[in-house]
Design a protein around this motif. Structure first.
Motif, PDB file in Angstrom:
ATOM      1  N   GLU A  88    -102.751 -54.956 -70.601  1.00 32.83           N
ATOM      2  CA  GLU A  88    -102.733 -56.235 -70.084  1.00 32.83           C
ATOM      3  C   GLU A  88    -102.067 -56.972 -71.291  1.00 32.83           C
ATOM      4  O   GLU A  88    -101.024 -58.137 -70.945  1.00 32.83           O
ATOM      5  N   HIS A  89    -102.163 -56.973 -72.635  1.00 31.36           N
ATOM      6  CA  HIS A  89    -101.380 -57.647 -73.498  1.00 31.36           C
ATOM      7  C   HIS A  89     -99.965 -57.224 -73.433  1.00 31.36           C
ATOM      8  O   HIS A  89     -99.231 -58.187 -73.552  1.00 31.36           O
ATOM      9  N   TYR A  90     -99.550 -55.984 -73.263  1.00 30.15           N
ATOM     10  CA  TYR A  90     -97.989 -55.783 -73.402  1.00 30.15           C
ATOM     11  C   TYR A  90     -97.353 -56.136 -72.150  1.00 30.15           C
ATOM     12  O   TYR A  90     -96.341 -56.731 -72.183  1.00 30.15           O
ATOM     13  N   ARG A  91     -98.214 -56.297 -71.110  1.00 27.46           N
ATOM     14  CA  ARG A  91     -97.529 -56.681 -69.744  1.00 27.46           C
ATOM     15  C   ARG A  91     -97.331 -58.178 -69.868  1.00 27.46           C
ATOM     16  O   ARG A  91     -96.239 -58.722 -69.281  1.00 27.46           O
ATOM     17  N   GLU A  92     -98.304 -58.954 -70.439  1.00 31.76           N
ATOM     18  CA  GLU A  92     -98.092 -60.449 -70.554  1.00 31.76           C
ATOM     19  C   GLU A  92     -96.896 -60.705 -71.581  1.00 31.76           C
ATOM     20  O   GLU A  92     -95.927 -61.510 -71.266  1.00 31.76           O
ATOM     21  N   ASN A  93     -96.809 -59.962 -72.748  1.00 27.07           N
ATOM     22  CA  ASN A  93     -95.730 -60.176 -73.699  1.00 27.07           C
ATOM     23  C   ASN A  93     -94.452 -59.652 -72.853  1.00 27.07           C
ATOM     24  O   ASN A  93     -93.335 -60.457 -73.225  1.00 27.07           O
ATOM     25  N   ARG A  94     -94.365 -58.602 -72.290  1.00 30.44           N
ATOM     26  CA  ARG A  94     -93.279 -58.134 -71.307  1.00 30.44           C
ATOM     27  C   ARG A  94     -92.899 -59.237 -70.478  1.00 30.44           C
ATOM     28  O   ARG A  94     -91.390 -59.414 -70.344  1.00 30.44           O
ATOM     29  N   ARG A  95     -93.752 -60.168 -69.766  1.00 28.55           N
ATOM     30  CA  ARG A  95     -93.446 -61.263 -68.863  1.00 28.55           C
ATOM     31  C   ARG A  95     -92.479 -62.182 -69.852  1.00 28.55           C
ATOM     32  O   ARG A  95     -91.674 -62.761 -69.273  1.00 28.55           O
ATOM     33  N   GLN A  96     -93.005 -62.567 -70.945  1.00 24.36           N
ATOM     34  CA  GLN A  96     -92.518 -63.525 -72.028  1.00 24.36           C
ATOM     35  C   GLN A  96     -90.947 -63.227 -72.204  1.00 24.36           C
ATOM     36  O   GLN A  96     -90.131 -63.918 -72.199  1.00 24.36           O
ATOM     37  N   VAL A  97     -90.863 -61.663 -72.532  1.00 22.10           N
ATOM     38  CA  VAL A  97     -89.599 -61.273 -73.003  1.00 22.10           C
ATOM     39  C   VAL A  97     -88.514 -61.324 -71.763  1.00 22.10           C
ATOM     40  O   VAL A  97     -87.579 -62.042 -71.971  1.00 22.10           O
ATOM     41  N   VAL A  98     -88.984 -60.959 -70.554  1.00 16.69           N
ATOM     42  CA  VAL A  98     -87.913 -60.957 -69.330  1.00 16.69           C
ATOM     43  C   VAL A  98     -87.720 -62.449 -69.053  1.00 16.69           C
ATOM     44  O   VAL A  98     -86.504 -62.577 -68.834  1.00 16.69           O
ATOM     45  N   GLN A  99     -88.515 -63.323 -69.193  1.00 20.07           N
ATOM     46  CA  GLN A  99     -88.329 -64.606 -68.799  1.00 20.07           C
ATOM     47  C   GLN A  99     -87.380 -65.375 -69.800  1.00 20.07           C
ATOM     48  O   GLN A  99     -86.602 -65.905 -69.360  1.00 20.07           O
ATOM     49  N   ALA A 100     -87.572 -65.005 -71.014  1.00 14.18           N
ATOM     50  CA  ALA A 100     -86.768 -65.603 -72.034  1.00 14.18           C
ATOM     51  C   ALA A 100     -85.241 -64.954 -71.973  1.00 14.18           C
ATOM     52  O   ALA A 100     -84.213 -65.816 -72.028  1.00 14.18           O
ATOM     53  N   LEU A 101     -85.090 -63.786 -71.597  1.00 18.98           N
ATOM     54  CA  LEU A 101     -83.907 -63.191 -71.550  1.00 18.98           C
ATOM     55  C   LEU A 101     -82.930 -63.814 -70.309  1.00 18.98           C
ATOM     56  O   LEU A 101     -81.875 -63.865 -70.321  1.00 18.98           O
ATOM     57  N   HIS A 102     -83.878 -63.728 -69.134  1.00 17.80           N
ATOM     58  CA  HIS A 102     -83.252 -64.270 -68.069  1.00 17.80           C
ATOM     59  C   HIS A 102     -82.888 -65.896 -68.229  1.00 17.80           C
ATOM     60  O   HIS A 102     -81.781 -66.122 -67.617  1.00 17.80           O
ATOM     61  N   ASP A 103     -83.388 -66.515 -68.889  1.00 21.61           N
ATOM     62  CA  ASP A 103     -83.188 -67.927 -69.276  1.00 21.61           C
ATOM     63  C   ASP A 103     -81.838 -67.954 -69.808  1.00 21.61           C
ATOM     64  O   ASP A 103     -81.353 -69.049 -69.912  1.00 21.61           O
ATOM     65  N   LEU A 104     -81.494 -67.204 -70.635  1.00 20.27           N
ATOM     66  CA  LEU A 104     -80.178 -66.949 -71.406  1.00 20.27           C
ATOM     67  C   LEU A 104     -78.999 -66.851 -70.560  1.00 20.27           C
ATOM     68  O   LEU A 104     -77.822 -66.974 -70.693  1.00 20.27           O
ATOM     69  N   GLY A 105     -79.467 -66.525 -69.064  1.00 17.11           N
ATOM     70  CA  GLY A 105     -78.314 -66.355 -68.157  1.00 17.11           C
ATOM     71  C   GLY A 105     -77.306 -65.160 -68.307  1.00 17.11           C
ATOM     72  O   GLY A 105     -77.674 -64.258 -68.846  1.00 17.11           O
ATOM     73  N   GLU A 106     -75.942 -65.868 -68.459  1.00 16.11           N
ATOM     74  CA  GLU A 106     -74.778 -64.536 -68.649  1.00 16.11           C
ATOM     75  C   GLU A 106     -74.706 -64.389 -69.827  1.00 16.11           C
ATOM     76  O   GLU A 106     -73.813 -63.515 -70.292  1.00 16.11           O
ATOM     77  N   ALA A 107     -75.345 -64.941 -70.860  1.00 14.49           N
ATOM     78  CA  ALA A 107     -75.310 -64.462 -72.257  1.00 14.49           C
ATOM     79  C   ALA A 107     -75.485 -63.010 -72.509  1.00 14.49           C
ATOM     80  O   ALA A 107     -75.304 -62.619 -73.668  1.00 14.49           O
ATOM     81  N   VAL A 108     -76.487 -62.547 -71.775  1.00 14.79           N
ATOM     82  CA  VAL A 108     -76.970 -61.220 -72.038  1.00 14.79           C
ATOM     83  C   VAL A 108     -77.049 -60.602 -70.629  1.00 14.79           C
ATOM     84  O   VAL A 108     -77.240 -61.377 -69.522  1.00 14.79           O
ATOM     85  N   THR A 109     -77.291 -59.185 -70.629  1.00 16.30           N
ATOM     86  CA  THR A 109     -77.529 -58.327 -69.504  1.00 16.30           C
ATOM     87  C   THR A 109     -78.888 -57.200 -70.118  1.00 16.30           C
ATOM     88  O   THR A 109     -78.438 -56.996 -71.048  1.00 16.30           O
ATOM     89  N   PHE A 110     -79.477 -56.744 -69.232  1.00 14.59           N
ATOM     90  CA  PHE A 110     -80.403 -55.991 -69.604  1.00 14.59           C
ATOM     91  C   PHE A 110     -81.161 -55.415 -68.413  1.00 14.59           C
ATOM     92  O   PHE A 110     -81.301 -56.040 -67.349  1.00 14.59           O
ATOM     93  N   ALA A 111     -81.584 -54.280 -68.523  1.00 14.27           N
ATOM     94  CA  ALA A 111     -82.593 -53.685 -67.462  1.00 14.27           C
ATOM     95  C   ALA A 111     -84.086 -53.932 -67.773  1.00 14.27           C
ATOM     96  O   ALA A 111     -84.240 -54.139 -69.017  1.00 14.27           O
ATOM     97  N   GLU A 112     -84.755 -54.443 -66.896  1.00 20.88           N
ATOM     98  CA  GLU A 112     -86.284 -54.770 -67.306  1.00 20.88           C
ATOM     99  C   GLU A 112     -87.061 -53.647 -67.804  1.00 20.88           C
ATOM    100  O   GLU A 112     -86.785 -52.589 -66.740  1.00 20.88           O
TER     101      GLU A 112
END
Length: 379
Positions: free
Chosen positions: A284-308
């Motif tokens: 549960e802890h890692y999944r919430e941390n993952r949600r934070q990471v994925v959201q932060a990376l998506h918020d960067l838009g075209e500056a980054v690309t990544f596989a979730e």
């Protein structure tokens, strides 16, 4: 300096400063699980110490722990006895080293699909073998067709599953196709399942290489207690596979490593017993941390690309800039957050960095804030 030392130093991509955190910095560089070792495991070690379990243990590991590992992997009773298919090692790193040294000769070719855990290439060099890198897809994930096409004439294929550094979980059919091809060609398939219990995307199916351990002579599984049970400093791992393979691994391991302390092995038996209790809150802890990471990376838009990430606790974004991975690490360090250079994980990791989100929530959120602010300043 020996030829072995020279070989390793020439190929190693692992940072010499690993684990050093400058004052005021936040680290997203280390795969250190949150929360520390669960109390029941510590209490089991304390009880074993008081009971005098401080003598030399059996060289292949205590029967109690090897039996528990065999049960965890569901090795069953067909063919060789389960105990003949498990050896306890001084951490997964020593287990991997023993596998490589037991089965590689100078000049043998080892296939490493990129990106992957950086220790593997060092161990290949230590054995005098040759690394054959297989480039990743553009998003940093494993390219199955390229891997399948690289196996002719190879001695070994090494898979990190789930992946460090991307968090990728191989599809069941992909894993099966790779193992079947290894069996056809007589290639030893070594599967590092350090993160086998840390599955973050419940919609993604995970298939363990343990399914083949009772039937194949060409599959070896390497595991550790470090990640699932937050036992990084206890230095305890294991190798499971065909009896014929494991016996050679045991011979090599006992030559350069004393066996892990008996009270540590007793604590590991207890770890399996409390797994149903300790794992869900960690996930549960890692999944919430993952949600934070994925959201932060998506918020960067075209500056980054990544596989979730689907498993483990890493993300591997490509940063779109003119900087190398090493230069990016320097920029992030200057911005107060530590990450790992993508080139550490293979040549096609250039331009990527690895983020770990295994730590405490507040540190992960602050690290992500510093990370995203640094990326925005690059544009």
């Amino acid at each position: 300096m020996s030829l072995l030392t020279d070989r390793v130093r020439q190929v190693s991509r692992r940072p010499a400063t690993l684990g050093q955190v400058p004052q005021g910095a936040v680290t997203l560089a280390m795969g250190e699980p949150a929360g520390g070792t669960p109390q029941p495991i510590i209490e089991a070690a304390e009880a074993a110490l008081r009971a005098g379990r401080t003598t030399y243990p059996p060289m292949l590991g205590t029967p109690e722990l090897r039996t528990a590992i065999a049960a965890h992997l569901d090795l069953g009773t067909e063919g060789a006895r389960p105990l003949d298919r498990v050896v306890v090692t001084h951490g997964a790193a020593a287990g991997l080293a023993a596998v490589f040294l037991a089965h590689l000769d100078p000049g043998d070719r080892v296939v490493l699909p990129e990106p992957t855990y950086s220790l593997y290439a060092d161990l290949v060099a230590m054995a005098g073998a040759v690394t054959s890198w297989v480039p990743a897809r553009d998003n940093g994930t494993l390219d199955p067709e390229r891997v399948l096409g690289s196996l002719d004439g190879a001695r070994m294929l090494v898979l990190c599953h789930p992946s460090n550094p991307t968090g990728e979980v191989l599809g069941p059919e992909v894993l099966q196709s790779l193992i079947e091809r290894c069996e056809q060609l007589g290639v030893l398939c070594v599967v590092d399942e350090a993160y086998r219990d840390i599955l973050l995307d419940e919609a993604v199916a995970f298939r363990s290489s343990a399914e083949w351990l009772g039937s194949s002579e060409h599959v070896v599984l390497v595991g550790t207690f470090s990640k699932t049970f937050s036992m990084t400093g206890w230095r305890l791992g294991y190798v499971a596979g065909p009896a014929s393979v494991v016996s050679h691994v045991g011979t090599v391991h006992q030559t350069f490593n004393g066996q892990s302390a008996m009270f540590v092995q007793d604590a590991a038996v207890r770890a399996f017993e409390v797994l149903p209790t300790v794992l869900p809150p960690l996930l549960e802890h890692y999944r919430e941390n993952r949600r934070q990471v994925v959201q932060a990376l998506h918020d960067l838009g075209e500056a980054v690309t990544f596989a979730e990430p689907e498993g483990a606790f890493y993300a591997f974004p490509r940063i779109h800039s003119d900087l190398s991975s090493d230069e990016l690490v320097e920029r992030f360090t200057a911005g107060g957050v530590l990450v790992r250079s993508g080139r550490e994980f293979g040549p096609s990791g250039e331009g990527f960095v690895r983020l770990s989100f295994s730590g405490e929530r507040t540190a992960v959120i602050e690290g992500l804030h510093r990370f995203t602010e640094t990326v925005r300043r690059l544009r």
